[in-house]
Design a protein around this motif. Structure first.
Motif, mmCIF file in Angstrom:
data_model
loop_
_atom_site.group_PDB
_atom_site.id
_atom_site.type_symbol
_atom_site.label_atom_id
_atom_site.label_comp_id
_atom_site.label_asym_id
_atom_site.label_seq_id
_atom_site.Cartn_x
_atom_site.Cartn_y
_atom_site.Cartn_z
ATOM 1 N N GLU A 136 0.838 -1.198 0.000
ATOM 2 C CA GLU A 136 0.000 0.000 0.000
ATOM 3 C C GLU A 136 0.876 1.252 0.000
ATOM 4 O O GLU A 136 2.013 1.231 0.441
ATOM 5 C CB GLU A 136 -0.905 0.004 1.230
ATOM 6 C CG GLU A 136 -1.898 -1.138 1.261
ATOM 7 C CD GLU A 136 -2.794 -1.079 2.479
ATOM 8 O OE1 GLU A 136 -2.606 -0.143 3.294
ATOM 9 O OE2 GLU A 136 -3.670 -1.952 2.616
ATOM 10 N N ALA A 137 0.279 2.341 -0.488
ATOM 11 C CA ALA A 137 1.025 3.596 -0.574
ATOM 12 C C ALA A 137 1.513 4.025 0.809
ATOM 13 O O ALA A 137 0.741 4.122 1.755
ATOM 14 C CB ALA A 137 0.143 4.688 -1.181
ATOM 15 N N SER A 138 2.813 4.244 0.914
ATOM 16 C CA SER A 138 3.437 4.623 2.179
ATOM 17 C C SER A 138 4.862 5.044 1.885
ATOM 18 O O SER A 138 5.335 4.973 0.741
ATOM 19 C CB SER A 138 3.440 3.446 3.162
ATOM 20 O OG SER A 138 4.215 2.370 2.631
ATOM 21 N N ARG A 139 5.573 5.505 2.911
ATOM 22 C CA ARG A 139 6.985 5.816 2.741
ATOM 23 C C ARG A 139 7.741 4.599 2.228
ATOM 24 O O ARG A 139 8.574 4.679 1.323
ATOM 25 C CB ARG A 139 7.597 6.239 4.081
ATOM 26 C CG ARG A 139 7.271 7.636 4.541
ATOM 27 C CD ARG A 139 7.933 7.873 5.885
ATOM 28 N NE ARG A 139 7.724 9.225 6.370
ATOM 29 C CZ ARG A 139 8.097 9.639 7.572
ATOM 30 N NH1 ARG A 139 8.689 8.790 8.402
ATOM 31 N NH2 ARG A 139 7.874 10.877 7.947
ATOM 32 N N ARG A 140 7.440 3.461 2.837
ATOM 33 C CA ARG A 140 8.131 2.227 2.468
ATOM 34 C C ARG A 140 7.919 1.906 0.993
ATOM 35 O O ARG A 140 8.861 1.605 0.257
ATOM 36 C CB ARG A 140 7.631 1.080 3.345
ATOM 37 C CG ARG A 140 8.205 -0.275 2.982
ATOM 38 C CD ARG A 140 7.656 -1.364 3.893
ATOM 39 N NE ARG A 140 7.935 -1.078 5.292
ATOM 40 C CZ ARG A 140 7.800 -1.980 6.266
ATOM 41 N NH1 ARG A 140 7.414 -3.213 5.980
ATOM 42 N NH2 ARG A 140 8.059 -1.651 7.510
ATOM 43 N N GLN A 141 6.667 1.976 0.574
ATOM 44 C CA GLN A 141 6.335 1.625 -0.814
ATOM 45 C C GLN A 141 6.964 2.595 -1.796
ATOM 46 O O GLN A 141 7.532 2.190 -2.828
ATOM 47 C CB GLN A 141 4.803 1.617 -0.966
ATOM 48 C CG GLN A 141 4.305 1.139 -2.319
ATOM 49 C CD GLN A 141 4.225 2.268 -3.345
ATOM 50 O OE1 GLN A 141 4.014 3.433 -2.970
ATOM 51 N NE2 GLN A 141 4.417 1.944 -4.605
ATOM 52 N N ARG A 142 6.908 3.900 -1.502
ATOM 53 C CA ARG A 142 7.464 4.892 -2.424
ATOM 54 C C ARG A 142 8.982 4.775 -2.527
ATOM 55 O O ARG A 142 9.545 4.863 -3.619
ATOM 56 C CB ARG A 142 7.068 6.300 -1.958
ATOM 57 C CG ARG A 142 5.585 6.618 -2.146
ATOM 58 C CD ARG A 142 5.311 8.098 -1.923
ATOM 59 N NE ARG A 142 5.589 8.509 -0.555
ATOM 60 C CZ ARG A 142 4.708 8.455 0.440
ATOM 61 N NH1 ARG A 142 3.487 7.980 0.213
ATOM 62 N NH2 ARG A 142 5.021 8.865 1.652
ATOM 63 N N THR A 143 9.647 4.574 -1.393
ATOM 64 C CA THR A 143 11.105 4.455 -1.406
ATOM 65 C C THR A 143 11.530 3.215 -2.160
ATOM 66 O O THR A 143 12.464 3.254 -2.983
ATOM 67 C CB THR A 143 11.652 4.410 0.034
ATOM 68 O OG1 THR A 143 11.186 5.549 0.757
ATOM 69 C CG2 THR A 143 13.170 4.394 0.026
ATOM 70 N N ALA A 144 10.868 2.093 -1.896
ATOM 71 C CA ALA A 144 11.213 0.844 -2.574
ATOM 72 C C ALA A 144 11.005 0.967 -4.081
ATOM 73 O O ALA A 144 11.849 0.529 -4.878
ATOM 74 C CB ALA A 144 10.373 -0.297 -2.002
ATOM 75 N N SER A 145 9.884 1.582 -4.478
ATOM 76 C CA SER A 145 9.589 1.731 -5.912
ATOM 77 C C SER A 145 10.631 2.600 -6.596
ATOM 78 O O SER A 145 11.097 2.294 -7.713
ATOM 79 C CB SER A 145 8.196 2.342 -6.098
ATOM 80 O OG SER A 145 7.208 1.498 -5.569
ATOM 81 N N LEU A 146 11.011 3.694 -5.937
ATOM 82 C CA LEU A 146 11.996 4.596 -6.522
ATOM 83 C C LEU A 146 13.341 3.900 -6.741
ATOM 84 O O LEU A 146 13.925 3.978 -7.826
ATOM 85 C CB LEU A 146 12.185 5.808 -5.601
ATOM 86 C CG LEU A 146 13.331 6.751 -5.982
ATOM 87 C CD1 LEU A 146 13.061 7.420 -7.308
ATOM 88 C CD2 LEU A 146 13.547 7.817 -4.892
ATOM 89 N N VAL A 147 13.820 3.200 -5.722
ATOM 90 C CA VAL A 147 15.130 2.563 -5.834
ATOM 91 C C VAL A 147 15.091 1.415 -6.845
ATOM 92 O O VAL A 147 16.062 1.222 -7.608
ATOM 93 C CB VAL A 147 15.588 2.064 -4.445
ATOM 94 C CG1 VAL A 147 16.849 1.199 -4.555
ATOM 95 C CG2 VAL A 147 15.871 3.276 -3.535
ATOM 96 N N LEU A 148 14.010 0.683 -6.894
ATOM 97 C CA LEU A 148 13.894 -0.386 -7.901
ATOM 98 C C LEU A 148 13.883 0.199 -9.307
ATOM 99 O O LEU A 148 14.509 -0.352 -10.223
ATOM 100 C CB LEU A 148 12.609 -1.187 -7.655
ATOM 101 C CG LEU A 148 12.652 -2.197 -6.503
ATOM 102 C CD1 LEU A 148 11.255 -2.734 -6.229
ATOM 103 C CD2 LEU A 148 13.619 -3.328 -6.833
ATOM 104 N N ALA A 149 13.193 1.324 -9.499
ATOM 105 C CA ALA A 149 13.173 1.984 -10.810
ATOM 106 C C ALA A 149 14.561 2.442 -11.198
ATOM 107 O O ALA A 149 14.976 2.290 -12.353
ATOM 108 C CB ALA A 149 12.195 3.144 -10.786
ATOM 109 N N GLU A 150 15.300 3.004 -10.259
ATOM 110 C CA GLU A 150 16.673 3.425 -10.544
ATOM 111 C C GLU A 150 17.542 2.230 -10.913
ATOM 112 O O GLU A 150 18.366 2.295 -11.827
ATOM 113 C CB GLU A 150 17.275 4.124 -9.323
ATOM 114 C CG GLU A 150 16.701 5.507 -9.064
ATOM 115 C CD GLU A 150 17.367 6.175 -7.853
ATOM 116 O OE1 GLU A 150 18.098 5.472 -7.122
ATOM 117 O OE2 GLU A 150 17.149 7.382 -7.652
ATOM 118 N N GLY A 151 17.335 1.110 -10.204
ATOM 119 C CA GLY A 151 18.127 -0.071 -10.494
ATOM 120 C C GLY A 151 17.867 -0.613 -11.873
ATOM 121 O O GLY A 151 18.785 -1.054 -12.587
ATOM 122 N N ILE A 152 16.608 -0.560 -12.320
ATOM 123 C CA ILE A 152 16.254 -1.035 -13.657
ATOM 124 C C ILE A 152 16.869 -0.134 -14.720
ATOM 125 O O ILE A 152 17.382 -0.599 -15.741
ATOM 126 C CB ILE A 152 14.708 -1.088 -13.809
ATOM 127 C CG1 ILE A 152 14.144 -2.167 -12.896
ATOM 128 C CG2 ILE A 152 14.330 -1.331 -15.253
ATOM 129 C CD1 ILE A 152 12.620 -2.172 -12.821
#
Length: 345
Positions: free
Chosen positions: A327-343
């Motif tokens: 669900e939308a949260s700090r955890r979710q946003r941070t994880a999504s951002l770093v995964l996008a950068e990694g891709i």
């Protein structure tokens, strides 16, 4: 009355014109001197370049003697920064033969602060007894910044007096200068015992202790790991963070527990260093702590925790992906951002 006002106005106008003329003349003279200075530097640089091809030491010494010492010093040392090996050594000997070390030592002794600071650095090229005498004198008689600069130069030449004596000469205020990082890094590994003595001394300023710890970590001093683990519990966040950073730099698995505990520190600086150290060492048991840090109040801590999970891979990466799908949260946003950068990379 009107005549008096007229004369005053005329006088003020004449004064303004005279001031303007003086400023114009001063600017003209200054520009002319700067142009002459630049021309002399250019000529000397050309001679220095020629020397690297023909190695004519006599010609270089003559060229050095034709320009003011200040020009010779600035041009020569700017050129020396580009050289290594035999060419550099030969030019240093030519500079010494031309008498430049004497001029630099005089700068160190009686120049303005900027000149004295640069002189302390320039003197590291001349490992002569006179250089040592001049730097030691500056260590005990100069301003605070000059004393620090002299100590760094002495360390680079392996001539630094005992560290407690140096720190006393620098003084309490100087022990909070960021340049002390350069001092500790300039010391050889043979003097690491002196550095650790500063690091563990609770009476020293926190910044000084942290600088000492950082230098030891970059030296890769395995024998001090236990001391680092103890200092990771220091009440001063600066010291504790430096200890965890040093543990990460050394990368020994025995420190895994200290890193996991640091992930729960009250100081965000310590949590940040712990998140990075977990990645560098490869601490499997840090996964839960890193996931918890994805909710940290500090953005840099959240980001580093996510980055470490990503780079550690395996179950850690799976946990990060799971957090990104939540669900939308700090955890979710941070994880999504770093995964996008990694891709993207």
């Amino acid at each position: 009355m009107l005549i008096s006002i007229w004369f005053i106005s005329l006088g003020l106008s004449l004064i303004s014109i005279m001031v303007m003329l003086v400023l114009v003349v001063r600017r003209f003279i200054s520009d002319r001197e700067q142009a002459k200075y630049a021309s002399l530097q250019k000529q000397l640089r050309q001679q220095l370049i020629s020397f690297t091809a023909d190695h004519d030491e006599d010609a270089l010494i003559v060229a050095l003697g034709k320009v003011p010492p200040s020009v010779a010093v600035e041009a020569s040392f700017a050129f020396l920064e580009l050289l290594r090996g035999e060419d550099r050594t030969e030019i240093v000997w030519a500079l010494a033969a031309a008498g430049l070390p004497d001029h630099i030592r005089q700068r160190l002794k009686s120049g303005n602060e900027a000149q004295r600071l640069s002189a302390a650095e320039f003197l590291t090229a001349f490992s002569f007894p006179e250089t040592r005498v001049g730097l030691v004198e500056a260590l005990h008689k100069g301003t605070r910044e000059v004393r620090i600069a002299a100590s760094i130069s002495l360390a680079r030449l392996n001539w630094l007096p005992p560290l407690p004596e140096v720190l006393q000469a620098i003084g309490p205020n100087g022990q909070r200068s960021r340049r002390l990082i350069d001092l500790f890094h300039a010391l050889s590994t043979e003097r690491s015992d002196e550095i650790i003595a500063v690091a563990v001394d609770g009476q020293r300023p926190a910044f000084l202790r942290a600088s000492a710890i950082d230098a030891l970590g970059r030296m890769g001093q395995y024998q001090f790991i236990e001391a680092f683990e103890e200092m990771a519990h220091a009440t001063e966040p600066e010291v504790a963070a430096a200890a965890i950073r040093a543990i990460g730099l050394i990368g020994h698995p025995r420190s895994a527990e200290a890193v996991v505990n640091a992930l729960r520190s009250e100081a965000w600086e310590v949590r940040l260093e712990a998140a990075e150290a977990a990645r560098k060492i490869g601490v499997p048991q840090a996964r839960d702590g890193l996931i918890d840090l994805l909710e940290d109040d500090e953005w840099t801590v959240r980001y580093m925790a996510a980055k470490s999970l990503l780079m550690m891979g395996g179950d850690n990466l799976l946990a990060l992906e799971t957090a990104a799908m939540g669900e939308a949260s700090r955890r979710q946003r941070t994880a999504s951002l770093v995964l996008a950068e990694g891709i993207e990379r």
